[in-house]
Enzyme design. Structure first.
Site, PDB file in Angstrom:
ATOM      1  CG  HIS A   1       7.006   2.133  11.028  1.00 17.12           C
ATOM      2  ND1 HIS A   1       7.384   3.587  10.358  1.00 17.12           N
ATOM      3  CD2 HIS A   1       5.539   2.659  11.503  1.00 17.12           C
ATOM      4  CE1 HIS A   1       6.674   4.544  10.502  1.00 17.12           C
ATOM      5  NE2 HIS A   1       5.498   3.891  11.154  1.00 17.12           N
ATOM      6  CD  GLU A   2       2.798   0.505  13.152  1.00 14.39           C
ATOM      7  OE1 GLU A   2       2.686   1.251  14.038  1.00 14.39           O
ATOM      8  OE2 GLU A   2       2.575   0.862  11.948  1.00 14.39           O
TER       9      GLU A   2
ATOM     10  CG  HIS B   1       5.218   4.620  15.657  1.00 16.18           C
ATOM     11  ND1 HIS B   1       5.454   6.000  15.744  1.00 16.18           N
ATOM     12  CD2 HIS B   1       4.693   4.335  14.461  1.00 16.18           C
ATOM     13  CE1 HIS B   1       5.210   6.362  14.517  1.00 16.18           C
ATOM     14  NE2 HIS B   1       4.997   5.360  13.627  1.00 16.18           N
TER      15      HIS B   1
ATOM     16  CD  GLU C   1       4.103   7.745  11.102  1.00  8.44           C
ATOM     17  OE1 GLU C   1       4.503   6.793  10.542  1.00  8.44           O
ATOM     18  OE2 GLU C   1       3.324   7.645  11.883  1.00  8.44           O
TER      19      GLU C   1
END
Length: 274
Positions: free
Chosen positions: A136-137, A140, A203
């Site tokens: 997930h990070e 980003h 997100e």
């Protein structure tokens, strides 16, 4: 992301923000005709975001330590290297911090990013769940979300200043100054509503990208459940500005609910498992 409704919503918000920004630039151009529109655009698009980026990255990384490639941290390095290779990213710098709550965030730009993981998170999650958080990070960073949000915040500042000068020029005296100041705050808050809409959208995108790279959404969904439950009754040590970067914003205040940077955790989990 394949969700057409979310893409359409993102496009509409982007157009509104650009219109607000361009309108503010025209106000400055009319009030300071000697400067010119192009320098004003350059200042608000390049100089201001660059300064915010440098300051924001420095503030986010205060109190962090470089993550050693040994012991309990070795698996974090291994999964980050593997996922970065799959995403076509340079492996970001890994740092660790005692946040008081299980959490993680990414900052910086693609090619020069930093991922911070809390010790509480490493102790709480299983390996596949931790991999989901790392993915997930990294998403980003891959999607340049930090830069996107900085640009959005810069629009809010430009609109706020333009509103102040526009109202200030309409009258004189201390009363007019107070009205102008109040109007600038309201204008920035209204603009930030649209910026937060972009944040919530990003997100969902990062969740979806993580699901694709780890092969399933269930590990990240389980991680979000554990992070949410593990944060209850515990106080976070990170600043509010850093909380907005985290995979889960643990600030449950009324103001945070009105200007939320994250979608409801339940909806994220539902989408990951759908």
């Amino acid at each position: 992301m394949r969700n057409t409704q979310l893409k359409l919503r993102m496009a509409i918000v982007g157009v509104i923000l650009f219109a607000l920004y361009f309108g503010a630039a025209l106000v400055f151009d009319a009030m300071f005709p000697g400067i010119g529109l192009l320098p004003i655009l350059a200042l608000s698009i390049i100089v201001l975001p660059a300064a915010q980026y440098k300051l924001g990255k420095w503030m986010a990384l205060r109190g962090t330590e470089e993550m050693p490639n040994e012991g309990q941290y070795r698996q974090v390095h291994e999964m980050t290297e593997s996922l970065s290779r799959d995403m076509g990213l340079d492996k970001p710098k890994l740092v660790v911090q005692d946040m008081g709550v299980p959490n993680a965030f990414a900052t910086g730009r693609k090619g020069a990013g930093v991922v911070c993981v809390s010790n509480e998170l490493i102790q709480l999650l299983e390996r596949d769940e931790l991999e989901g958080v790392i993915a997930h990070e990294l998403a980003h960073l891959n999607n340049r979300d930090t830069i996107t949000m900085i640009l959005g915040q810069s629009v809010g500042m430009v609109v706020s200043y333009a509103t102040f000068f526009l109202v200030r020029e309409s009258g004189e005296g201390a009363g007019n100054f107070i009205v102008a100041y109040a109007a600038s705050i309201v204008a920035q808050m209204l603009t930030m509503i649209f910026v937060m809409a972009i944040s919530r959208y990003r997100e969902y995108v990062a969740d979806d990208d993580a699901r694709q790279y780890i092969g399933s959404g269930d590990p990240l969904a389980r991680a979000l459940e554990k992070i949410s439950k593990g944060s209850e009754g515990r106080e976070s040590n990170v600043d509010d500005s850093v909380s907005a970067l985290c995979i889960l914003n643990t600030d449950r205040s009324t103001l945070q609910q009105l200007f939320s940077t994250h979608p409801p955790t339940e909806k994220r989990i539902e989408k990951l498992r759908s």
